[in-house]
Design an enzyme around this catalytic site. Sequence first.
Site, short mmCIF file in Angstrom:
data_model
loop_
_atom_site.label_atom_id
_atom_site.label_comp_id
_atom_site.label_asym_id
_atom_site.label_seq_id
_atom_site.Cartn_x
_atom_site.Cartn_y
_atom_site.Cartn_z
N ARG A 32 -20.88 63.20 -100.84
CA ARG A 32 -21.13 61.99 -101.65
C ARG A 32 -20.24 61.93 -102.90
NH1 ARG A 32 -25.32 58.62 -100.86
NH2 ARG A 32 -26.61 59.12 -99.10
N ARG A 36 -21.96 57.31 -107.09
CA ARG A 36 -22.59 56.70 -108.26
C ARG A 36 -22.45 57.43 -109.57
NH1 ARG A 36 -28.07 57.16 -105.37
NH2 ARG A 36 -26.96 59.06 -104.82
N ARG A 45 -19.22 48.43 -108.01
CA ARG A 45 -20.57 48.10 -107.53
C ARG A 45 -21.14 46.85 -108.21
NH1 ARG A 45 -25.22 52.52 -108.22
NH2 ARG A 45 -24.82 51.98 -110.39
N ASP A 81 -20.94 54.42 -94.61
CA ASP A 81 -22.32 54.88 -94.53
C ASP A 81 -22.66 55.21 -93.10
OD1 ASP A 81 -24.68 54.93 -96.63
OD2 ASP A 81 -25.54 54.50 -94.67
N TYR A 158 -34.11 56.48 -89.52
CA TYR A 158 -34.07 55.25 -90.31
C TYR A 158 -34.45 54.02 -89.49
CZ TYR A 158 -32.10 57.69 -94.25
OH TYR A 158 -31.93 58.54 -95.31
O1 CP3 Z 1 -19.64 61.38 -99.24
C1 CP3 Z 1 -19.13 60.32 -99.68
O2 CP3 Z 1 -18.78 60.16 -100.83
C2 CP3 Z 1 -18.84 59.22 -98.69
C3 CP3 Z 1 -19.78 58.14 -98.73
C4 CP3 Z 1 -21.16 58.26 -98.14
C5 CP3 Z 1 -22.17 57.31 -98.47
N1 CP3 Z 1 -23.23 57.54 -97.65
C6 CP3 Z 1 -22.04 56.25 -99.47
C7 CP3 Z 1 -23.27 55.71 -100.08
C8 CP3 Z 1 -21.68 59.12 -97.16
C9 CP3 Z 1 -21.07 60.33 -96.51
C10 CP3 Z 1 -22.98 58.64 -96.85
C11 CP3 Z 1 -23.82 59.25 -95.82
C12 CP3 Z 1 -25.25 58.90 -95.76
N2 CP3 Z 1 -25.82 57.68 -95.92
C13 CP3 Z 1 -26.27 59.82 -95.43
C14 CP3 Z 1 -26.06 61.27 -95.07
C15 CP3 Z 1 -25.80 62.12 -96.26
C16 CP3 Z 1 -27.03 62.41 -97.08
O3 CP3 Z 1 -26.98 62.13 -98.28
O4 CP3 Z 1 -27.99 62.93 -96.53
C17 CP3 Z 1 -27.49 59.13 -95.45
C18 CP3 Z 1 -28.85 59.71 -95.19
C19 CP3 Z 1 -27.18 57.76 -95.75
C20 CP3 Z 1 -28.12 56.63 -95.83
C21 CP3 Z 1 -28.16 56.06 -97.20
N3 CP3 Z 1 -27.14 55.31 -97.77
C22 CP3 Z 1 -29.19 56.15 -98.14
C23 CP3 Z 1 -30.49 56.92 -97.91
C24 CP3 Z 1 -28.79 55.44 -99.26
C25 CP3 Z 1 -29.62 55.11 -100.49
C26 CP3 Z 1 -29.92 56.28 -101.31
C27 CP3 Z 1 -28.71 56.75 -102.06
O5 CP3 Z 1 -28.32 57.90 -101.87
O6 CP3 Z 1 -28.22 55.96 -102.86
C28 CP3 Z 1 -27.48 54.97 -99.04
C29 CP3 Z 1 -26.64 54.21 -99.97
C30 CP3 Z 1 -25.31 54.80 -100.32
N4 CP3 Z 1 -24.41 55.30 -99.43
C31 CP3 Z 1 -24.75 54.87 -101.62
C32 CP3 Z 1 -23.46 55.43 -101.46
C33 CP3 Z 1 -22.46 55.67 -102.54
C34 CP3 Z 1 -25.42 54.42 -102.93
C35 CP3 Z 1 -25.75 52.97 -103.00
C36 CP3 Z 1 -24.63 52.10 -103.53
O7 CP3 Z 1 -23.49 52.52 -103.67
O8 CP3 Z 1 -24.91 50.92 -103.84
#
Ligand code: CP3
Length: 348
Positions: A32, A36, A45, A81, A158
């Site tokens: 990640r 953020r 964003r 994502d 999910y």
């Molecule tokens: O690693 C990276 O920087 C690449 C980007 C990346 C995102 N999501 C961007 C994102 C990666 C590798 C993911 C994978 C992802 N997405 C997972 C597996 C990794 C983990 O953390 O377990 C999961 C479970 C998700 C599903 C998901 N996406 C959730 C549960 C959420 C909301 C909660 C949160 O962490 O914010 C997201 C949103 C998300 N995906 C954000 C980002 C940067 C934040 C929201 C936003 O940017 O507006």
Amino acid sequence: MPSNILHMIKNDLLLRALKGEVVERPPVWMMRQAGRYLPEFIEIRKKYDFFTRCQTPELASEITVQPIRRYGMDAAILFSDILVIPQAMNIEVLMKPDFGPFIPNPIRNAKDLEKVVVPDVNESLDYVFDAIKMTKEILNNDIPLIGFAGSPWTILCYIVQGQGSKTFDKAKEFCFKNPILAHELLSKITVTTIAYLKQKVNAGVDVLQIFDSWGGLLSPTDYSEFSWQYINQIIEELKDFAPVVVFGKGCWFALNEMSKSNASALGVDWTITARNARYLSGGNITLQGNLDPSRLLSSKSKIKDLVNNMINDFGKDRYIVNLGHGILPNIPLENVEVFINTVKEYKA
Ligand code: CP3
């Protein structure tokens, strides 16, 4: 042949660690890392919603390289994502600000499952492949690019639950009451994910990571049945295209089984010692991890000590420095710098 094989990556520490070669120091990146905690990410964003950022190659590639510009990690991970896969399979997925993923019509029965399609990924996920091509141009072969997907089980969590959860009780209920339907759904996700990851490699990614974020919710027996067998199918289909890293959160109990697969590396979270992770995984496979993401809230000198000890404990070879899960939004920027630079300055 994937075009990236024709080019040499200038900093190939990650690729060498994945092959098990002896390295000067271990490579470092952060799960990640495109996210953020970065002010430049927060700026973007403000202007574009989540899936617009994923679907616009100019934005996705810019967000991917933001952490690299600031800190010079040894690998970039494509901003995207795991939930773009269910979207492509005809399941509506929304990202609600301050809430997370939301699936208005979750999959709960045979009728719901009928509507789930195995898509032509070239049609429905073309924006991801365009983002990869654009990112590879910006990266200029300086460092490898990681592409990823969720494990079929984590995706099922999910789309059956309908939103995030601590227990994913509805997802488990579905699997345990309707195992035949569950396996049908898991198979559809697996087939889609294999096609998707193959196209990601064709578009230019150098390494693949499977995120099994919710594998740790399952018992060892249920893990084999509902998660691992599908991850293993993905590994078998992709291993000749790119190295595959499997990160299973809370899945230490499966490390032995995982280590017998053709995965190039296994990611571990912070609830296991390096010694035990090496022991359970048989001592030969490359491991990735595992600083508690909250530990980046410690003092700078403490972070330095923790990172140096972590490298000494895992050993500098067959090791990729990372966090034990994604970086948190509230981490001070200077602490990320200490984390990365401590690895870069590491001397055996
Ligand atoms: O690693 C990276 O920087 C690449 C980007 C990346 C995102 N999501 C961007 C994102 C990666 C590798 C993911 C994978 C992802 N997405 C997972 C597996 C990794 C983990 O953390 O377990 C999961 C479970 C998700 C599903 C998901 N996406 C959730 C549960 C959420 C909301 C909660 C949160 O962490 O914010 C997201 C949103 C998300 N995906 C954000 C980002 C940067 C934040 C929201 C936003 O940017 O507006």
